[in-house]
Design an enzyme around this catalytic site. Structure first.
Site, PDB file in Angstrom:
ATOM      1  N   LYS A  35       0.843  -1.206   0.000  1.00 41.01           N
ATOM      2  CA  LYS A  35       0.000   0.000   0.000  1.00 41.01           C
ATOM      3  C   LYS A  35       0.880   1.258   0.000  1.00 41.01           C
ATOM      4  O   LYS A  35       2.081   1.178   0.281  1.00 41.01           O
ATOM      5  CB  LYS A  35      -0.900  -0.016   1.243  1.00 41.01           C
ATOM      6  N   ARG A 135      -9.969  -0.367  15.625  1.00 43.49           N
ATOM      7  CA  ARG A 135      -9.987   0.492  14.434  1.00 43.49           C
ATOM      8  C   ARG A 135     -10.908  -0.174  13.421  1.00 43.49           C
ATOM      9  O   ARG A 135     -12.036   0.243  13.265  1.00 43.49           O
ATOM     10  CB  ARG A 135      -8.564   0.689  13.893  1.00 43.49           C
ATOM     11  N   TYR A 259      16.191  29.792   8.362  1.00 39.83           N
ATOM     12  CA  TYR A 259      14.920  30.398   8.802  1.00 39.83           C
ATOM     13  C   TYR A 259      14.807  30.378  10.322  1.00 39.83           C
ATOM     14  O   TYR A 259      15.146  29.389  10.974  1.00 39.83           O
ATOM     15  CB  TYR A 259      13.740  29.601   8.252  1.00 39.83           C
ATOM     16  N   MET A 307      12.408  23.976   2.340  1.00 41.61           N
ATOM     17  CA  MET A 307      11.708  23.157   1.351  1.00 41.61           C
ATOM     18  C   MET A 307      12.681  22.374   0.468  1.00 41.61           C
ATOM     19  O   MET A 307      12.465  21.205   0.173  1.00 41.61           O
ATOM     20  CB  MET A 307      10.812  24.046   0.481  1.00 41.61           C
TER      21      MET A 307
HETATM   22  C1  LIG Z   1      -0.038  -1.894   6.834  1.00 40.60           C
HETATM   23  C2  LIG Z   1      -0.531  -3.168   7.386  1.00 40.60           C
HETATM   24  C3  LIG Z   1       0.329  -4.268   7.573  1.00 40.60           C
HETATM   25  C4  LIG Z   1       1.829  -4.175   7.412  1.00 40.60           C
HETATM   26  O1  LIG Z   1       2.366  -3.584   8.582  1.00 40.60           O
HETATM   27  P1  LIG Z   1       3.932  -3.421   8.810  1.00 40.60           P
HETATM   28  O2  LIG Z   1       4.048  -2.849  10.166  1.00 40.60           O
HETATM   29  O3  LIG Z   1       4.407  -2.474   7.757  1.00 40.60           O
HETATM   30  O4  LIG Z   1       4.525  -4.763   8.654  1.00 40.60           O
HETATM   31  C5  LIG Z   1      -0.234  -5.470   7.948  1.00 40.60           C
HETATM   32  N1  LIG Z   1      -1.570  -5.576   8.169  1.00 40.60           N
HETATM   33  C6  LIG Z   1      -2.413  -4.530   8.044  1.00 40.60           C
HETATM   34  C7  LIG Z   1      -3.865  -4.715   8.331  1.00 40.60           C
HETATM   35  C8  LIG Z   1      -1.920  -3.292   7.668  1.00 40.60           C
HETATM   36  O5  LIG Z   1      -2.762  -2.257   7.564  1.00 40.60           O
END
Ligand SMILES: *Cc1c(COP(=O)(O)O)cnc(C)c1O
Length: 358
Positions: A35, A135, A259, A307
Site C-alpha cells: 500500500k 480500528r 529560517y 523546502m
Molecule cells: C499496513 C498493514 C500491515 C503491514 O504492517 P507493517 O508494520 O508495515 O509490517 C499489515 N496488516 C495490516 C492490516 C496493515 O494495515
C-alpha cells in the site's frame, strides 16, 4: 519531475529482507504489503519484483488494486479496507480482488449484490475481527454468525480470518498477548485459515505467525520494533535518499543559520548546504544533530530544514567537503529510523513521503 535529491531502490536488499521474512515465518504464506506506493518504493516496480516470490499482495484500497490490475499484475490482491461502496464491490468481482470485510454493512452488501453473468461469480473474502485495536473489525462475539452467513453464500468462494495488532512494535506490551488469545479462540471456533502478524509480530511473536503473514515495513528494511534497529534485525535498507553539496559557507561565531535564525555556534563554523528539503520528503522537524553522511563522514544537521535545502555543520570533517560531494540522507550508513526518531516520527512516514514521486 526529478529534483536534485534522488531516491534509489535496491532490489537486492528487498530480496534479502524477504528471506528474513521466510526465516521467521516457517511455511506461512506471504502477503507482501505494498500500500501507499509500496511505502514509497514504487508499487508497480515492487510488485513486478516480488510477483513470483510471494503468495499475495495487500493494498489499502480498490484504487491501488485497479492500478495494479491495469498494469497486468495477476497475483491475488487483498484490499485491507475492503470496498467503500457497491460500485467498488462490483470491481472486486470484475478484477478478482479479495476484500476485507470489517463492517456489517459490507457483509450485507456482499450477500445481496447481483453481479452480471460475465463476471466471476465468486470471490475470496477476509473476515476481519477486532481483537483489541478498535480500528477496523467486527466484534469477536459476532464473528461466528457473520462467518456462517458468508460461508453459506454462493458468491463467496472461501473466507479467511484476520486481525491486526495495536502494539506489536512494543513486544512487552500487555495487549499483544490479550489480542493473540482472543484471536486464537475465534480461530479455533471457526477452524479456517487465518492471518494475524505484521512485521513487528513476525519478528517478535512466533505464536502470531498463522497460515498467512503480512509483512510491510520489514520488506523495505526499516525496523518495526521500537527497541531494535533494522541492522540488529538483519534487515537491509531498500531506499536510499541521496543529494549533493551545493554551497559551502564560513560563519563567524554567533552568526545564525537558516529560517528563524534558530541555530548558531559559539565558534567559527563551516556550513555545507545540501540540495534536499521537506519538498523531497526530508522531515521538516528533524532536529539539530540529525546525522547526515557526507563523503563517509557523519556530520550534524543544523538550523531549520527548508523546502529544498538543509544546512550541515562540517567544521569537524577530517577530509573537508567540497561542492558537488555526494550526500546520504538515509541509506546504507544512516538508518531512516534514526532520522525519523530525530524528527519525532517513524521510518514508515519518511519512506512514504520521499517516494511519493516514484
Ligand atoms: C499496513 C498493514 C500491515 C503491514 O504492517 P507493517 O508494520 O508495515 O509490517 C499489515 N496488516 C495490516 C492490516 C496493515 O494495515
Amino acid at each position: 519531475m526529478r529534483r536534485s535529491a534522488s531516491v534509489e531502490i535496491d532490489f537486492n536488499a528487498l530480496k534479502h529482507n524477504l528471506s528474513v521474512v521466510r526465516q521467521f515465518s516457517s511455511n506461512a504464506k506471504i502477503v507482501a504489503v505494498i500500500k501507499a506506493n509500496a511505502y514509497g518504493h514504487g508499487m508497480l516496480a515492487v510488485a513486478d519484483y516480488l510477483m513470483n516470490s510471494v503468495d499475495a499482495f495487500a493494498v489499502a484500497c480498490i484504487q491501488e488494486a485497479e492500478y495494479l490490475r491495469s498494469k497486468g499484475v495477476q497475483v491475488p490482491l487483498i484490499i485491507l479496507q475492503g470496498f467503500h461502496s457497491e460500485d467498488q464491490l462490483k470491481q472486486c468481482f470484475e478484477l478478482n480482488l479479495e476484500p476485507v470485510c470489517h463492517q456489517h454493512w459490507q457483509v450485507d452488501l456482499l450477500l445481496q449484490v447481483k453481479v452480471s453473468k460475465s463476471l466471476s461469480k465468486s470471490l475470496k473474502a477476509w473476515l476481519k475481527v477486532d481483537t483489541g485495536m478498535h480500528r477496523l473489525g467486527i466484534s469477536a462475539g459476532d464473528a461466528a454468525s457473520v462467518f456462517q452467513r458468508l460461508s453459506n453464500s454462493n458468491s463467496i468462494d472461501s473466507v479467511y480470518l484476520m486481525s491486526h495488532f495495536a502494539n506489536a512494535d512494543q513486544p512487552e506490551h500487555a495487549s499483544n498477548s490479550q489480542q493473540l488469545l482472543a484471536f486464537n479462540e475465534i480461530e479455533k471456533a471457526l477452524n479456517i485459515e487465518s492471518s494475524l502478524a505484521n512485521s513487528a509480530a513476525i519478528l517478535s511473536m512466533p505464536d502470531a505467525v498463522k497460515n498467512w503473514v503480512r509483512p510491510g515495513i520489514m520488506l523495505y528494511g526499516a525496523s518495526p520494533l521500537s527497541n531494535k534497529t533494522a541492522a540488529e534485525l538483519g534487515l537491509k535498507p531498500v531506499m536510499k535518499l541521496h543529494s549533493k553539496v551545493i554551497a559551502i559557507n564560513s560563519l563567524n561565531a554567533g552568526e545564525a543559520v537558516g529560517y528563524g535564525s534558530l541555530w548558531s555556534s559559539d565558534r567559527d563554523t563551516q556550513i555545507a548546504v545540501i540540495s534536499v528539503g521537506y519538498g523531497d520528503g526530508y522531515p521538516r522537524h528533524a532536529q539539530a544533530g540529525t546525522p547526515v553522511l557526507i563523503k563517509n563522514e557523519i556530520c550534524p544537521l543544523v538550523g531549520r530544514v527548508s523546502m529544498d535545502m538543509i544546512t550541515v555543520d562540517i567544521t569537524d570533517m577530517r577530509n573537508p567537503a567540497v561542492i558537488g560531494d555526494s550526500v546520504e540522507l538515509w541509506g546504507d550508513t544512516v538508518a531512516v529510523d534514526e532520522v525519523a526518531k530525530s524528527a519525532s516520527t517513524i521510518g514508515y512516514e519518511l519512506l512514504c513521503n520521499a517516494g511519493k514521486g516514484l
